[in-house]
Design an enzyme around this catalytic site. Structure first.
Site, PDB file in Angstrom:
ATOM      1  N   SER A   1      14.505  20.075 -17.395  1.00 22.77           N
ATOM      2  CA  SER A   1      13.323  20.892 -17.643  1.00 22.77           C
ATOM      3  C   SER A   1      13.748  22.118 -18.433  1.00 22.77           C
ATOM      4  O   SER A   1      14.843  22.645 -18.224  1.00 22.77           O
ATOM      5  CB  SER A   1      12.711  21.309 -16.303  1.00 22.77           C
ATOM      6  OG  SER A   1      11.950  22.489 -16.464  1.00 22.77           O
ATOM      7  N   HIS A  44       0.834  -1.214   0.000  1.00 25.78           N
ATOM      8  CA  HIS A  44       0.000   0.000   0.000  1.00 25.78           C
ATOM      9  C   HIS A  44       0.867   1.262   0.000  1.00 25.78           C
ATOM     10  O   HIS A  44       0.442   2.308   0.477  1.00 25.78           O
ATOM     11  CB  HIS A  44      -0.950   0.036   1.210  1.00 25.78           C
ATOM     12  CG  HIS A  44      -1.681  -1.245   1.451  1.00 25.78           C
ATOM     13  ND1 HIS A  44      -2.927  -1.510   0.915  1.00 25.78           N
ATOM     14  CD2 HIS A  44      -1.314  -2.359   2.136  1.00 25.78           C
ATOM     15  CE1 HIS A  44      -3.306  -2.732   1.286  1.00 25.78           C
ATOM     16  NE2 HIS A  44      -2.347  -3.263   2.016  1.00 25.78           N
ATOM     17  N   GLU A  64       8.877   7.304 -17.176  1.00 23.79           N
ATOM     18  CA  GLU A  64       7.523   7.847 -17.384  1.00 23.79           C
ATOM     19  C   GLU A  64       7.003   7.442 -18.758  1.00 23.79           C
ATOM     20  O   GLU A  64       5.833   7.079 -18.919  1.00 23.79           O
ATOM     21  CB  GLU A  64       7.550   9.365 -17.261  1.00 23.79           C
ATOM     22  CG  GLU A  64       7.948   9.853 -15.874  1.00 23.79           C
ATOM     23  CD  GLU A  64       8.220  11.345 -15.876  1.00 23.79           C
ATOM     24  OE1 GLU A  64       7.252  12.109 -15.893  1.00 23.79           O
ATOM     25  OE2 GLU A  64       9.394  11.733 -15.873  1.00 23.79           O
ATOM     26  N   LYS A  84      16.068  20.613 -12.376  1.00 21.89           N
ATOM     27  CA  LYS A  84      15.347  19.368 -12.591  1.00 21.89           C
ATOM     28  C   LYS A  84      16.144  18.293 -13.333  1.00 21.89           C
ATOM     29  O   LYS A  84      16.889  18.577 -14.258  1.00 21.89           O
ATOM     30  CB  LYS A  84      14.061  19.642 -13.403  1.00 21.89           C
ATOM     31  CG  LYS A  84      12.961  20.348 -12.652  1.00 21.89           C
ATOM     32  CD  LYS A  84      12.441  19.597 -11.432  1.00 21.89           C
ATOM     33  CE  LYS A  84      11.593  18.393 -11.801  1.00 21.89           C
ATOM     34  NZ  LYS A  84      10.302  18.778 -12.383  1.00 21.89           N
TER      35      LYS A  84
END
Ligand code: ARG
Length: 458
Positions: A276, A155, A289, A282
């Site tokens: 980024s 979880h 992804e 970043k």
């Protein structure tokens, strides 16, 4: 005029040519199409259906066409629809009437079924090899991280401590089943459909067993209608890829979480991340992804295949031409995943200290306390309750479980002894999980050895 144009009076409208062509996506079948035709004409000659000289001329011209296509010295034209007609018309261009014998006893319906099976058979073998290669990287990483302890989650909450090797080897198991699924589906791919004709077989005395042997199939299809109508072998293949992509997607999600500032368990190499355009600090785990995103595309291919075949009347229907768009996209995506992940895992930097720090959370060892009580004869449900009360006791006092004194612990766990205070060591917690399949040092080392042997690693 198209090769099938005998009964047609009017030219096909241009948009319809664009609508119906498949050469833009089935040209990749050329080698398999040519191999199929070579076996077919050899059989036609052997059976006396065409002269041996015609077969020889066709076979040698097919080799030349193959070379031309490989060299990029072959032009495609949507008027010729698909790869089958391109190859056939290239033969006729050079050999004339001789070349026109190639399609005797054959329909594009059984021809495309043959080509697709030959192509997916090779693809399955290639994918299995690439999965093995990826498993090796995971095993090598696991081997290097046999002592690295981190929190295991259920979880997405701290559950119990585990070895990083154990976590990585869980994926080795998943990818192993993916390889097995492909190997299993390959058995049903490897059945020879040629000789089924359009749907009813042929009046010509074709020797299907000969073609079967020539092309390395396990057996011939038993029913000509089934052979041209069904694509379940391609559906299974795509389902295997969808399952594998799902595994890649889960691995990716772990890597995304682990490389976040909140976890800070790993650093992926720069080669697999991007920056980024706005925020200078970043470093984004884009590859992972994209895997989540591309997995959606592979699922899309599976949904497309199932939907494509749903409710089709027997036997071949032109709808089925679209099967290749879906399957090839899934295949290409899967092959890219299998190309990108091995080096990404190899170059991943594991931040052992951060994992160890997170694993030091004494709450991760709460189960060990309960199991210690079971060893002392306390029924598990009572043990669970007592340790739960101890967790609440500590939480109410805003202290970590390992900060309690024995007297404090005994308020909720009367059976607790001094030994209980030593149960919060994550290394000990791992070490005590000795049974097969558990995360202990020994069973995990055994897993590593098993896979090294299995994958023939040095
Ligand atoms: N390009 C077609 C396909 O991919 C080949 C079979 C065409 N058969 C036909 N009867 N039009 O399915």
């Amino acid at each position: 005029m198209a090769l099938w144009g005998g009964r047609f009076g009017e030219e096909t409208q241009n948009d319809v040519k664009i609508y119906s062509e498949s050469i833009s996506f089935d040209q990749r079948l050329f080698k398999h199409d040519i191999a199929g035709s070579k076996a077919h004409v050899a059989m036609l000659a052997k059976q006396g259906i065409i002269p041996q000289a015609s077969a020889d001329a066709i076979r040698s011209e097919l080799d030349k066409v193959c070379e031309r296509i490989e060299k990029g010295d072959f032009s495609y034209d949507i008027a010729k629809e698909d790869i089958h007609m391109h190859v056939e018309s290239a033969l006729i261009d050079v050999l004339g009437a001789e070349g026109a014998r190639v399609h005797s006893g054959r329909s594009r319906n059984d021809q495309v079924a043959l080509d697709f099976r030959l192509y997916l058979r090779d693809a399955a073998d290639r994918l299995i090899g690439k999965i093995r290669n990826f498993q090796k990287e995971l095993v090598a990483k696991a081997d290097a991280e046999k002592e690295t302890i981190l929190p295991g989650f259920t979880h997405l909450q701290h559950a119990q401590v585990v070895l990083l090797a154990h976590h990585l080897l869980a994926y080795v198991e998943m990818f192993d089943r993916d390889a097995e699924r492909l190997a299993d589906c390959r058995k049903r791919i490897n059945v020879m459909p040629l000789g089924s004709g359009a749907l009813a077989g042929s009046t010509l005395p074709l020797d299907r067993e000969f073609v079967c042997k020539e092309l390395g199939f396990d057996r011939i299809t038993r029913n000509s209608m089934d052979a041209v109508a069904d694509r379940d072998f391609a559906i299974e293949f795509t389902a295997a890829l969808a399952t594998m992509a799902m595994h890649f997607s889960r691995l990716s999600e772990d890597l995304i979480l682990w490389s976040s500032q909140e976890f800070d368990f790993i650093e992926l190499s720069d080669a697999f991340c991007t920056g980024s355009s706005l925020m200078p600090q970043k470093k984004n785990p884009d590859v992972c992804e994209l895997t989540r995103g591309k997995t959606a595309r592979v699922y899309g291919s599976l949904a497309a295949m199932l939907t494509l075949c749903k409710g089709l009347p027997m036997t071949y229907n032109r709808d089925m031409q679209e099967d290749k768009v879906a399957v090839f996209d899934a295949l290409d995506t899967a092959e890219l995943m299998l190309a990108v992940y091995p080096p990404m895992i190899r170059d991943m930097r594991v931040k052992r200290e951060n994992m160890a720090a997170a694993a030091a959370d004494p709450a991760l060892m709460a189960t060990d306390l309960a199991e210690k009580l079971v060893e002392l004869g306390v029924p598990f449900r009572d043990a669970h309750h007592r340790v739960g009360a101890f967790v609440k006791y500590c939480k109410d006092r805003n202290m970590a479980l390992d900060q309690a004194t024995l007297a404090e612990m005994q308020e909720t766990i009367p059976e607790a002894t001094a030994e209980f205070l030593t149960l919060f060591d994550p290394r000990e917690s791992v070490a005590k999980r000795r049974i097969p399949g558990a995360t202990g040092f020994e069973p995990v080392a055994n897993q590593v050895e098993f896979w090294k042997k299995q994958l023939l690693m040095a």
